[in-house]
Design an enzyme around this catalytic site. Structure first.
Site, PDB file in Angstrom:
ATOM      1  N   ARG A  65      44.613  65.450  43.217  1.00 41.36           N
ATOM      2  CA  ARG A  65      45.419  64.240  43.355  1.00 41.36           C
ATOM      3  C   ARG A  65      46.480  64.117  42.262  1.00 41.36           C
ATOM      4  NH1 ARG A  65      44.540  60.327  46.425  1.00 41.36           N
ATOM      5  NH2 ARG A  65      42.311  60.721  46.564  1.00 41.36           N
ATOM      6  N   LEU A  93      47.020  56.402  45.388  1.00 44.28           N
ATOM      7  CA  LEU A  93      47.723  56.839  44.177  1.00 44.28           C
ATOM      8  C   LEU A  93      46.760  56.854  42.991  1.00 44.28           C
ATOM      9  CD1 LEU A  93      51.145  54.938  44.339  1.00 44.28           C
ATOM     10  CD2 LEU A  93      50.388  56.964  45.586  1.00 44.28           C
ATOM     11  N   HIS A 109      50.386  46.844  54.749  1.00 38.68           N
ATOM     12  CA  HIS A 109      49.107  47.063  55.409  1.00 38.68           C
ATOM     13  C   HIS A 109      49.036  46.186  56.663  1.00 38.68           C
ATOM     14  CE1 HIS A 109      44.960  48.263  55.786  1.00 38.68           C
ATOM     15  NE2 HIS A 109      44.650  47.008  56.027  1.00 38.68           N
ATOM     16  N   ASP A 145      44.580  49.129  49.030  1.00 38.06           N
ATOM     17  CA  ASP A 145      44.990  47.883  49.695  1.00 38.06           C
ATOM     18  C   ASP A 145      44.603  46.651  48.881  1.00 38.06           C
ATOM     19  OD1 ASP A 145      45.915  49.471  51.791  1.00 38.06           O
ATOM     20  OD2 ASP A 145      43.990  49.392  52.846  1.00 38.06           O
TER      21      ASP A 145
HETATM   22  C1  GRF Z   1      51.929  50.895  59.473  1.00 35.83           C
HETATM   23  O1  GRF Z   1      51.077  50.245  60.382  1.00 35.83           O
HETATM   24  C2  GRF Z   1      51.647  50.445  58.071  1.00 35.83           C
HETATM   25  O2  GRF Z   1      51.244  49.118  57.981  1.00 35.83           O
HETATM   26  C3  GRF Z   1      50.515  51.355  57.663  1.00 35.83           C
HETATM   27  O3  GRF Z   1      50.835  52.589  58.231  1.00 35.83           O
HETATM   28  C4  GRF Z   1      51.638  52.391  59.402  1.00 35.83           C
HETATM   29  C5  GRF Z   1      52.894  53.190  59.211  1.00 35.83           C
HETATM   30  O4  GRF Z   1      53.720  53.148  60.335  1.00 35.83           O
HETATM   31  N1  GRF Z   1      50.387  51.393  56.219  1.00 35.83           N
HETATM   32  P1  GRF Z   1      55.183  53.737  60.248  1.00 35.83           P
HETATM   33  O5  GRF Z   1      55.034  55.186  59.796  1.00 35.83           O
HETATM   34  O6  GRF Z   1      55.962  52.930  59.247  1.00 35.83           O
HETATM   35  O7  GRF Z   1      55.736  53.638  61.617  1.00 35.83           O
END
Ligand code: GRF
Length: 202
Positions: A65, A93, A109, A145
């Site tokens: 990582r 991260l 999220h 998150d």
């Molecule tokens: C979204 O639903 C976001 O909330 C999550 O991953 C997805 C990414 O979608 N973290 P995109 O690649 O921006 O279309």
């Protein structure tokens, strides 16, 4: 002029929404300095190239990582990035990465945190039977998150919904929420009290 750095791993629809708001001046005085993907096959990286943006693939597979994080941070610093936006970046991260950009990393999220963190948040919310869900843009810390919340948007769960229709309506709100959060952070008229982001008068 503030430099945005976008990190993604897949589709890239949030990235596109941000790029359009930057181009239209809805996110003022900013530019997308670099788009980084940890996956060469991410659709978002292809879109970034088509838009003539600086698009970089830094593969994560087989790397520890921190080793990968060091390469990504180097690319962000080379491009003088002020604000890092995770947009479907499927990596946690390291603390070291987070410390390189204090209060300068955002994530989106697809649920109302702290409900339904982790993968497939929309499906989790649907299966749980909540009547309201939504999306959250938050600062990133080293926990998944988890950091202080900047913007949330609610989305009702309809009787007629299935996982896909619900996820699609959440995604529409994501595209609005992310740019709103970027504007708030770039404007800088806030303070964080405990976990609470509140407006400041300066
Ligand atoms: C979204 O639903 C976001 O909330 C999550 O991953 C997805 C990414 O979608 N973290 P995109 O690649 O921006 O279309």
């Amino acid at each position: 002029m503030k430099n945005l750095g976008i990190l993604l791993s897949g589709r890239g629809s949030n990235f596109i929404a941000i790029a359009e708001n930057v181009a239209s001046g809805n996110i003022p005085d900013s530019r997308i300095a670099v788009v980084v993907s940890n996956r060469a096959d991410a659709q978002g990286i292809e879109t970034a190239r088509q838009r003539g943006l600086n698009a970089v693939v830094i593969p994560s597979k087989g790397k520890a990582r921190e080793e990968h994080d060091r390469e990504v941070v180097a690319a962000l610093k080379e491009n003088k990035v002020d604000l890092v936006c995770l947009a479907g970046y499927m990596r946690l991260l390291s603390l070291w990465f987070v410390q390189q950009f204090p209060q300068r990393i955002l994530n989106i999220h697809p649920s109302l945190l702290p409900s339904f963190p982790g993968l497939e948040a929309q499906e989790q919310a649907f299966a749980y039977g909540v009547k309201v869900t939504g999306c959250t843009v938050h600062f990133v810390d080293e926990e998944l998150d988890h950091g202080a919340i900047i913007v949330q948007k609610t989305v009702p769960v309809l009787d007629s919904d299935d996982e896909e229709t619900l996820a699609a309506r959440i995604l529409e709100q994501e595209h609005v929420a992310y740019s709103e959060a970027i504007r708030i952070v770039l404007e800088g008229k806030f303070e964080i009290v405990g976990r609470r982001l509140v407006g400041s008068k300066r």
